[in-house]
Design a protein around this motif. Structure first.
Motif, PDB file in Angstrom:
ATOM      1  N   ARG A   1    -159.170  -4.793  92.764  1.00 45.90           N
ATOM      2  CA  ARG A   1    -160.277  -3.917  93.126  1.00 45.90           C
ATOM      3  C   ARG A   1    -161.155  -4.627  94.154  1.00 45.90           C
ATOM      4  O   ARG A   1    -161.364  -5.838  94.086  1.00 45.90           O
TER       5      ARG A   1
ATOM      6  N   GLU B   1    -158.069  -6.417  88.657  1.00 47.26           N
ATOM      7  CA  GLU B   1    -158.834  -5.548  87.777  1.00 47.26           C
ATOM      8  C   GLU B   1    -158.666  -5.905  86.306  1.00 47.26           C
ATOM      9  O   GLU B   1    -159.442  -5.480  85.457  1.00 47.26           O
ATOM     10  N   THR B   2    -157.674  -6.708  86.004  1.00 46.55           N
ATOM     11  CA  THR B   2    -157.486  -7.230  84.650  1.00 46.55           C
ATOM     12  C   THR B   2    -157.248  -8.735  84.736  1.00 46.55           C
ATOM     13  O   THR B   2    -156.998  -9.275  85.821  1.00 46.55           O
TER      14      THR B   2
ATOM     15  N   ASP C   1    -156.217  -3.819  79.386  1.00 46.09           N
ATOM     16  CA  ASP C   1    -156.966  -2.630  79.795  1.00 46.09           C
ATOM     17  C   ASP C   1    -157.375  -1.773  78.607  1.00 46.09           C
ATOM     18  O   ASP C   1    -157.486  -0.556  78.707  1.00 46.09           O
TER      19      ASP C   1
ATOM     20  N   PRO D   1    -163.616   0.196  81.858  1.00 45.61           N
ATOM     21  CA  PRO D   1    -163.944  -0.766  82.913  1.00 45.61           C
ATOM     22  C   PRO D   1    -165.425  -0.736  83.258  1.00 45.61           C
ATOM     23  O   PRO D   1    -166.167   0.157  82.835  1.00 45.61           O
ATOM     24  N   ASN D   2    -165.847  -1.719  84.059  1.00 43.81           N
ATOM     25  CA  ASN D   2    -167.217  -1.697  84.564  1.00 43.81           C
ATOM     26  C   ASN D   2    -167.273  -0.839  85.835  1.00 43.81           C
ATOM     27  O   ASN D   2    -166.294  -0.182  86.212  1.00 43.81           O
TER      28      ASN D   2
ATOM     29  N   GLY E   1    -164.552  -1.126  88.335  1.00 50.38           N
ATOM     30  CA  GLY E   1    -163.196  -0.858  87.881  1.00 50.38           C
ATOM     31  C   GLY E   1    -162.509  -2.051  87.253  1.00 50.38           C
ATOM     32  O   GLY E   1    -161.284  -2.062  87.112  1.00 50.38           O
ATOM     33  N   LEU E   2    -163.276  -3.066  86.836  1.00 50.28           N
ATOM     34  CA  LEU E   2    -162.713  -4.265  86.218  1.00 50.28           C
ATOM     35  C   LEU E   2    -162.683  -4.102  84.706  1.00 50.28           C
ATOM     36  O   LEU E   2    -163.706  -3.803  84.077  1.00 50.28           O
ATOM     37  N   TYR E   3    -161.514  -4.343  84.109  1.00 47.79           N
ATOM     38  CA  TYR E   3    -161.337  -4.185  82.667  1.00 47.79           C
ATOM     39  C   TYR E   3    -161.562  -5.510  81.935  1.00 47.79           C
ATOM     40  O   TYR E   3    -161.287  -6.581  82.470  1.00 47.79           O
ATOM     41  N   GLN E   4    -162.023  -5.385  80.683  1.00 49.41           N
ATOM     42  CA  GLN E   4    -162.167  -6.540  79.788  1.00 49.41           C
ATOM     43  C   GLN E   4    -162.964  -7.666  80.433  1.00 49.41           C
ATOM     44  O   GLN E   4    -162.646  -8.839  80.258  1.00 49.41           O
TER      45      GLN E   4
END
Length: 325
Positions: A81, A124-125, A227, A231-232, A235-238
Motif C-alpha cells: 500500500r 499491507e500485512t 488479515d 485494516p487502518n 489499508g494496513l492489516y494487523q
C-alpha cells in the motif's frame, strides 16, 4: 481505463496531491461507493489537521468500510500500500488510564514532531510463511497450520521466529523480480507514521483496544492470519497486536530527545533492534501506536515477524494494477 484506476495511477505518481485524492472520492461517489467516498474525504481532512475527523474515520473502519488507496502486488505475491509523505507527532504524550495494563515506557517520550519527506510503499500485512519459505528455503515458524487441509493457509499465517538479518535478506530478495525497486525494513518513524494514518489516539482505531480489533494479551495463545482484523486508514492489516515487527533502527533510550525532525534514521549503533506493534501475548498497553519493543538482532521469538518497505519513485504509477478491492 475506468476513473478509479486512472486516479490510482495519478496518486502513485504524486501521492501528496490533495486534489487527486478528492477526485478519487468523487469517482467513488459516482460509482455508488458512498461510504468509501466519505471515508476518503474525511481521511484527507484528518491528514490536513482536522482532528474532529478522527472518530468518524475510525467508525467507518470499525464498521468494515475498506479504504481506497493505491495497492500493488509484487510478482512474488506480497501486496503493498502507498503511504504518502507527511508529518506527525511521534511518541506518547501522557500515561494511559489506570485500567490499561502494560503502561507506556519512558523511552516513548518526549513526544516530538517528525516529518517524512518521501512517500513509501509498505506491505499491507506482515510477511507470511509461504512467501518467506519460497524465497528463503526454510520456514522457521513455531506456529504452522497443523492439519493438511490448512496447509493452503500458509499464505495467510505470519512468519515468526525470524531473525533481524533474515528479515533484511528477504527484503533484498524482492529485488530479484523488481530490480529497480529498493526494498528494506521500515524505519521506526515510518512504522509509527504508517500505523497512525493521521490519528493521534493510542490505537489507529481509538483510545482503547479490544479482542474484536486486535489479537493481544495471550487471549488466543498464538498468532492469527495476517488479515484477520480490519485494516487502518491506509489499508494496513494487523498493525496492532498479533506480531511484533522488526524495524531497521537500533534502539536508543534517549534518541527521541535528540533525533532529527526530518526522516530520523535511528541511532548509528546499539545492542538491540527496535520492534513495533505488540505481539499476540502483549498487554494492551504494549500494542499501542507508540509502544516500542526491543530484541537482539539474532533473537528468534515466536512473536516477532516483519513488514517490508519499498521506496517510492516518481514513475511508480506503472506499478499500479487495474483491479482494486
Amino acid at each position: 481505463m475506468n476513473a478509479i484506476a486512472y486516479l490510482m495511477e495519478a496518486i502513485a505518481a504524486e501521492p501528496t496531491d490533495p486534489v487527486v485524492w478528492l477526485a478519487l472520492a468523487d469517482a467513488l461517489e459516482e460509482q455508488g461507493q458512498l461510504q468509501r467516498a466519505d471515508l476518503t474525504r474525511r481521511h484527507r481532512r484528518l491528514l490536513s489537521g482536522e482532528r474532529s475527523e478522527e472518530m468518524p474515520v475510525q467508525a467507518y473502519l470499525a464498521a468494515g468500510v475498506l479504504p481506497c488507496t493505491p495497492r500493488w502486488t509484487h510478482p512474488m505475491g506480497l501486496v503493498f500500500r502507498l503511504i504518502p509523505a507527511g508529518s506527525f507527532w511521534m511518541g506518547c504524550v501522557d500515561l494511559p488510564p489506570p485500567e490499561v495494563t502494560g503502561i507506556e515506557t519512558s523511552d516513548e517520550r518526549p513526544r516530538h514532531a517528525v516529518t517524512l519527506t518521501r512517500s513509501f510503499w509498505m506491505s499491507e500485512t506482515t510477511v507470511y510463511q509461504k512467501i518467506f519459505a519460497e524465497q528463503m528455503g526454510q520456514n522457521p515458524s513455531r506456529f504452522k497450520p497443523a492439519r493438511r487441509r490448512k496447509r493452503a493457509e500458509l499464505n495467510r499465517w505470519p512468519i515468526d521466529r525470524v531473525q533481524w538479518s533474515q528479515a533484511v535478506e528477504f527484503s533484498q530478495k524482492l529485488r530479484e523480480a523488481d530490480p529497480v525497486g529498493l526494498y528494506r525494513l521500515p524505519t521506526e518513524a515510518e512504522w509509527e507514521y504508517a500505523c497512525r494514518a493521521g490519528t493521534t489516539s493510542r490505537f489507529a482505531y481509538g483510545e482503547r483496544s479490544d479482542h474484536q480489533a486486535c489479537n493481544f494479551d495471550n487471549q488466543l495463545r498464538q498468532p492469527v492470519p495476517v488479515d484477520a482484523y480490519a485494516p487502518n486508514a491506509w489499508g494496513l492489516y494487523q498493525i496492532h497486536g498479533n506480531m511484533w515487527e522488526w524495524c531497521a533502527d537500533w534502539h536508543g533510550r534517549t534518541y527521541y530527545a535528540e533525533s532529527p525532525q526530518e526522516n530520523p534514521p535511528g541511532p548509528e549503533q546499539g545492542t538491540y533492534r527496535i520492534t513495533r506493534g505488540g505481539g499476540w501475548g502483549a498487554t494492551e498497553g504494549r500494542t499501542t501506536a507508540s509502544a516500542r519493543g526491543i530484541a537482539r538482532p539474532e533473537s528468534r521469538f515466536d512473536c516477532i515477524g516483519f513488514r517490508v518497505v519499498r521506496e517510492w519513485e516518481p514513475d511508480d504509477a506503472d506499478l499500479i494494477r487495474r483491479r482494486f478491492p
